[in-house]
Design a protein around this motif. Structure first.
Motif, mmCIF file in Angstrom:
data_model
loop_
_atom_site.group_PDB
_atom_site.id
_atom_site.type_symbol
_atom_site.label_atom_id
_atom_site.label_comp_id
_atom_site.label_asym_id
_atom_site.label_seq_id
_atom_site.Cartn_x
_atom_site.Cartn_y
_atom_site.Cartn_z
ATOM 1 N N GLY A 212 -41.696 150.392 38.833
ATOM 2 C CA GLY A 212 -41.679 150.797 40.234
ATOM 3 C C GLY A 212 -41.807 152.284 40.465
ATOM 4 N N CYS A 213 -42.395 152.999 39.521
ATOM 5 C CA CYS A 213 -42.527 154.455 39.635
ATOM 6 C C CYS A 213 -43.987 154.864 39.456
ATOM 7 N N GLU A 214 -44.259 156.125 39.667
ATOM 8 C CA GLU A 214 -45.585 156.674 39.393
ATOM 9 C C GLU A 214 -45.443 157.871 38.461
ATOM 10 N N VAL A 215 -46.432 158.052 37.591
ATOM 11 C CA VAL A 215 -46.476 159.246 36.753
ATOM 12 C C VAL A 215 -47.145 160.338 37.581
ATOM 13 N N VAL A 216 -46.408 161.384 37.869
ATOM 14 C CA VAL A 216 -46.920 162.500 38.654
ATOM 15 C C VAL A 216 -47.713 163.442 37.757
ATOM 16 N N ALA A 217 -47.168 163.737 36.586
ATOM 17 C CA ALA A 217 -47.825 164.676 35.675
ATOM 18 C C ALA A 217 -47.323 164.468 34.261
ATOM 19 N N VAL A 218 -48.145 164.933 33.333
ATOM 20 C CA VAL A 218 -47.806 164.931 31.911
ATOM 21 C C VAL A 218 -47.991 166.357 31.428
ATOM 22 N N GLU A 219 -47.002 166.866 30.718
ATOM 23 C CA GLU A 219 -47.065 168.241 30.228
ATOM 24 C C GLU A 219 -46.659 168.278 28.757
ATOM 25 N N LEU B 60 -42.867 166.912 25.134
ATOM 26 C CA LEU B 60 -43.725 166.106 25.995
ATOM 27 C C LEU B 60 -42.912 165.744 27.225
ATOM 28 N N ARG B 61 -43.358 166.244 28.391
ATOM 29 C CA ARG B 61 -42.649 165.972 29.640
ATOM 30 C C ARG B 61 -43.462 165.014 30.493
ATOM 31 N N LEU B 62 -42.794 163.994 30.959
ATOM 32 C CA LEU B 62 -43.368 163.093 31.947
ATOM 33 C C LEU B 62 -42.626 163.341 33.247
ATOM 34 N N TYR B 63 -43.360 163.712 34.291
ATOM 35 C CA TYR B 63 -42.772 163.855 35.615
ATOM 36 C C TYR B 63 -43.070 162.562 36.361
ATOM 37 N N VAL B 64 -42.032 161.905 36.841
ATOM 38 C CA VAL B 64 -42.180 160.618 37.506
ATOM 39 C C VAL B 64 -41.495 160.656 38.869
ATOM 40 N N ASP B 65 -41.935 159.769 39.757
ATOM 41 C CA ASP B 65 -41.353 159.701 41.088
ATOM 42 C C ASP B 65 -41.423 158.260 41.571
ATOM 43 N N ARG B 66 -40.677 157.993 42.614
ATOM 44 C CA ARG B 66 -40.686 156.684 43.257
ATOM 45 C C ARG B 66 -40.191 156.866 44.683
ATOM 46 N N PRO B 67 -40.396 155.861 45.541
ATOM 47 C CA PRO B 67 -39.896 155.974 46.910
ATOM 48 C C PRO B 67 -38.398 156.271 46.917
ATOM 49 N N GLY B 68 -38.008 157.269 47.679
ATOM 50 C CA GLY B 68 -36.602 157.641 47.760
ATOM 51 C C GLY B 68 -36.144 158.572 46.659
ATOM 52 N N GLY B 69 -37.052 158.931 45.758
ATOM 53 C CA GLY B 69 -36.705 159.831 44.658
ATOM 54 C C GLY B 69 -36.347 159.074 43.399
ATOM 55 N N ILE B 70 -36.238 159.800 42.326
ATOM 56 C CA ILE B 70 -36.002 159.216 41.006
ATOM 57 C C ILE B 70 -34.574 159.522 40.574
ATOM 58 N N THR B 71 -33.940 158.584 39.892
ATOM 59 C CA THR B 71 -32.577 158.796 39.402
ATOM 60 C C THR B 71 -32.604 159.008 37.886
ATOM 61 N N SER C 158 -38.539 163.347 33.775
ATOM 62 C CA SER C 158 -37.771 163.922 34.875
ATOM 63 C C SER C 158 -38.508 163.809 36.201
ATOM 64 N N SER C 159 -37.798 164.169 37.245
ATOM 65 C CA SER C 159 -38.349 164.256 38.590
ATOM 66 C C SER C 159 -39.306 165.442 38.656
ATOM 67 N N PRO C 160 -40.329 165.387 39.517
ATOM 68 C CA PRO C 160 -41.222 166.535 39.649
ATOM 69 C C PRO C 160 -40.547 167.732 40.325
ATOM 70 N N GLY C 161 -39.531 167.500 41.130
ATOM 71 C CA GLY C 161 -38.796 168.599 41.749
ATOM 72 C C GLY C 161 -39.603 169.382 42.774
#
Length: 180
Positions: free
Chosen positions: A25-32, A42-53, A83-86
């Protein structure tokens, strides 16, 4: 690792991580992929409706780790962070630059492109060229020459954007589920 090799590896990691994130239920925002204190991270920035926990980041990490172990897109040892994209939300895909038109961003081009750093307001994309207004000048930057880009927001903009992103992610998730 040179920029092209890093970007290629990040693209392979994205292809591996996205199905796992979508399933959760999330999306990959970015990979770094970056070098910190002599070690690869290796960082995965992920998000979802209402934010990520934190729990969701942990689930994604546990879901992606075995997939990365099988596919081995990175030959060396590395540390995985999810982590969250912030507030400094990374921008990677052409759709990101369209989606966040009207917002301030910082863009860094790859070496060898002349001027490398731009800070201004995103104005869209035309013919694979990111348009960014810096002071009174409109610059067109080739998307394939972008090393890193991220939003440059105030706290109020970030909070308003969070509500907008939640709605967009919900719509994307519905479309993906309907396609399956």
């Amino acid at each position: 690792m040179d920029v092209e090799a890093r970007k290629s590896t990040e693209a392979r990691v994205r292809a591996i991580a996205e199905p796992v994130a979508i399933r959760l239920g999330c999306e990959v925002v970015a990979v770094e992929l970056t070098n910190i204190d002599g070690g690869l991270v290796l960082r995965l920035y992920v998000d979802r409706p209402g934010g990520i926990t934190l729990d969701e980041c942990t689930r994604i990490s546990r879901g992606v780790s075995p997939e990365l172990d099988v596919e081995e897109p990175i030959a060396a040892s590395y540390r995985l962070e999810v982590s969250s994209p912030g507030i400094r939300r990374p921008l990677e895909r052409e759709s990101d630059f369209v989606r966040f038109s009207g917002f301030r961003a910082k863009v860094r081009l790859i070496p060898g492109t002349g001027r490398r750093r731009y800070t201004g307001v995103l104005c869209g994309v035309e013919n694979k060229l990111i348009q960014i207004q810096v002071d009174n000048d409109l610059h067109e930057l080739p998307i394939d020459k972008i090393d890193r880009a991220f939003l440059d927001l105030t706290l109020d903009e970030y909070q308003a954007l969070g509500r907008q992103i939640s709605s967009q992610i919900e719509n994307s998730q519905t479309e993906l589920q309907n396609d399956q």
